[in-house]
Design a protein around this motif. Structure first.
Motif, PDB file in Angstrom:
ATOM      1  N   PHE A  11       0.915  -1.242  -0.024  1.00  0.00           N
ATOM      2  CA  PHE A  11       0.026  -0.170  -0.026  1.00  0.00           C
ATOM      3  C   PHE A  11       0.908   1.288   0.041  1.00  0.00           C
ATOM      4  N   THR A  12       0.739   2.043  -0.807  1.00  0.00           N
ATOM      5  CA  THR A  12       1.686   3.288  -1.051  1.00  0.00           C
ATOM      6  C   THR A  12       0.193   4.314  -1.507  1.00  0.00           C
ATOM      7  N   GLY A  13       0.384   5.332  -0.607  1.00  0.00           N
ATOM      8  CA  GLY A  13      -0.717   6.335  -0.706  1.00  0.00           C
ATOM      9  C   GLY A  13      -2.055   5.868  -0.793  1.00  0.00           C
ATOM     10  N   GLU A  49       9.270   1.036  -6.211  1.00  0.00           N
ATOM     11  CA  GLU A  49      10.559   1.651  -6.490  1.00  0.00           C
ATOM     12  C   GLU A  49      10.648   2.896  -5.688  1.00  0.00           C
ATOM     13  N   LEU A  50       9.774   3.704  -5.243  1.00  0.00           N
ATOM     14  CA  LEU A  50       9.888   4.917  -4.807  1.00  0.00           C
ATOM     15  C   LEU A  50      10.135   4.613  -3.198  1.00  0.00           C
ATOM     16  N   CYS A  51       9.615   3.423  -2.664  1.00  0.00           N
ATOM     17  CA  CYS A  51       9.992   3.003  -1.519  1.00  0.00           C
ATOM     18  C   CYS A  51      11.369   2.427  -1.224  1.00  0.00           C
ATOM     19  N   ASP A  52      11.926   2.017  -2.408  1.00  0.00           N
ATOM     20  CA  ASP A  52      13.215   1.325  -2.317  1.00  0.00           C
ATOM     21  C   ASP A  52      14.337   2.562  -2.847  1.00  0.00           C
ATOM     22  N   ILE A  78      16.917   6.374 -11.486  1.00  0.00           N
ATOM     23  CA  ILE A  78      17.870   7.040 -10.755  1.00  0.00           C
ATOM     24  C   ILE A  78      17.923   6.206  -9.429  1.00  0.00           C
ATOM     25  N   ASP A  79      19.071   5.887  -8.888  1.00  0.00           N
ATOM     26  CA  ASP A  79      19.226   5.178  -7.785  1.00  0.00           C
ATOM     27  C   ASP A  79      19.482   6.550  -6.661  1.00  0.00           C
ATOM     28  N   GLU A  80      19.374   5.848  -5.452  1.00  0.00           N
ATOM     29  CA  GLU A  80      20.063   6.682  -4.264  1.00  0.00           C
ATOM     30  C   GLU A  80      18.994   7.889  -4.012  1.00  0.00           C
ATOM     31  N   GLN A  81      17.863   7.657  -4.280  1.00  0.00           N
ATOM     32  CA  GLN A  81      16.711   8.785  -3.987  1.00  0.00           C
ATOM     33  C   GLN A  81      16.075   8.859  -2.759  1.00  0.00           C
TER      34      GLN A  81
END
Length: 192
Positions: free
Chosen positions: A24-26, A80-83, A94-97
Motif C-alpha cells: 500500500f502506497t498512498g 520503487e519509490l519506497c526503495d 535513478i538510484d539513491e533517491q
C-alpha cells in the motif's frame, strides 16, 4: 484439575508460508507477486537487569520495536519509490533517491495435524514501514538460471493504540476473528 493431555488430535498447531502480499502506497493496494519471506526480527524488548551491591533488584524490559527482513524475487513498480529509485518514465532509473514509507499486508498459514495448512491463517498488517536495501549480488549466468533474490531491512514508526503500547504490526487470526468481520477486512485489503 483434570489430567493434562499432550498431543490430542488437532492440537498440534504450526505456522507456515507467506502469501497474499499487498503493498500500500498512498492508500492504494497492489499485489506483491514474488514475495518469498518476511523474517520478523523485533528490536529491543529484551529485559535489562539492574544491580545494587551485586544483587539484581530489577529486571525491566524496554518497549519492543517491530523490524523485519523482506525477501522477494521481484516487486511491484509502486515499490520503487519506497526503495529509493525514481524513474523518468522513459526507461531511465535513478538510484539513491529519497525513500518513502509504505504499508504492507501478507498472510501466513496456520496448520494442524488433522487439516494441514488449511486449518487457518493470520493476516499481518504492517504500517509506517521504511525499507533499507541489503547487498544485491549480480553474478554471471551459468548452465542454470537462478533468479536474484532481493532483500530489504524494514523498520517502522509505531502509532499510539488506546490501551496498548505504540504499535506498527497487527495480526488477525482467522480461527479467533468473527468471520463476518474478517470478510469485511479482507474486502478492504483485497477488494470486492
Amino acid at each position: 484439575m483434570s489430567r493434562l493431555s499432550w498431543g490430542s488430535p488437532g492440537a498440534r498447531v504450526y505456522y507456515a508460508g507467506v502469501d497474499r502480499g499487498v503493498l500500500f502506497t498512498g492508500g492504494v493496494g497492489v499485489p506483491w507477486i514474488g514475495l518469498t519471506a518476511v523474517r520478523e526480527a523485533p528490536a529491543f524488548g529484551v529485559p535489562t537487569p539492574y544491580y545494587v551491591d551485586g544483587r539484581k533488584y530489577l529486571n525491566e524490559a524496554v518497549p519492543e520495536e517491530y523490524a523485519a527482513n523482506l525477501e522477494a524475487f521481484t516487486y511491484p513498480d509502486e515499490f520503487e519509490l519506497c526503495d529509493g529509485t525514481a524513474s523518468n518514465g522513459e526507461g531511465l532509473y535513478i538510484d539513491e533517491q529519497q525513500r518513502y514509507p509504505f504499508d504492507l499486508t501478507y498472510r501466513t498459514r496456520v496448520g494442524n495435524d488433522l487439516e494441514g495448512v488449511d486449518f487457518g491463517y493470520r493476516l499481518h498488517l504492517i504500517y509506517n514501514a521504511m525499507a533499507s536495501p541489503t547487498a544485491k549480488d549480480h553474478v554471471t549466468l551459468g548452465s542454470e538460471t537462478d533468479p536474484m533474490g532481493l532483500n530489504w531491512a524494514l523498520t517502522t514508526l509505531p502509532e499510539d493504540m488506546a490501551g496498548y503500547e505504540p504499535v506498527s504490526h497487527l495480526m488477525l487470526d482467522s480461527r479467533r476473528t468473527d468471520p463476518q468481520l474478517l470478510i469485511q477486512i479482507e474486502n478492504l485489503l483485497y477488494g470486492t
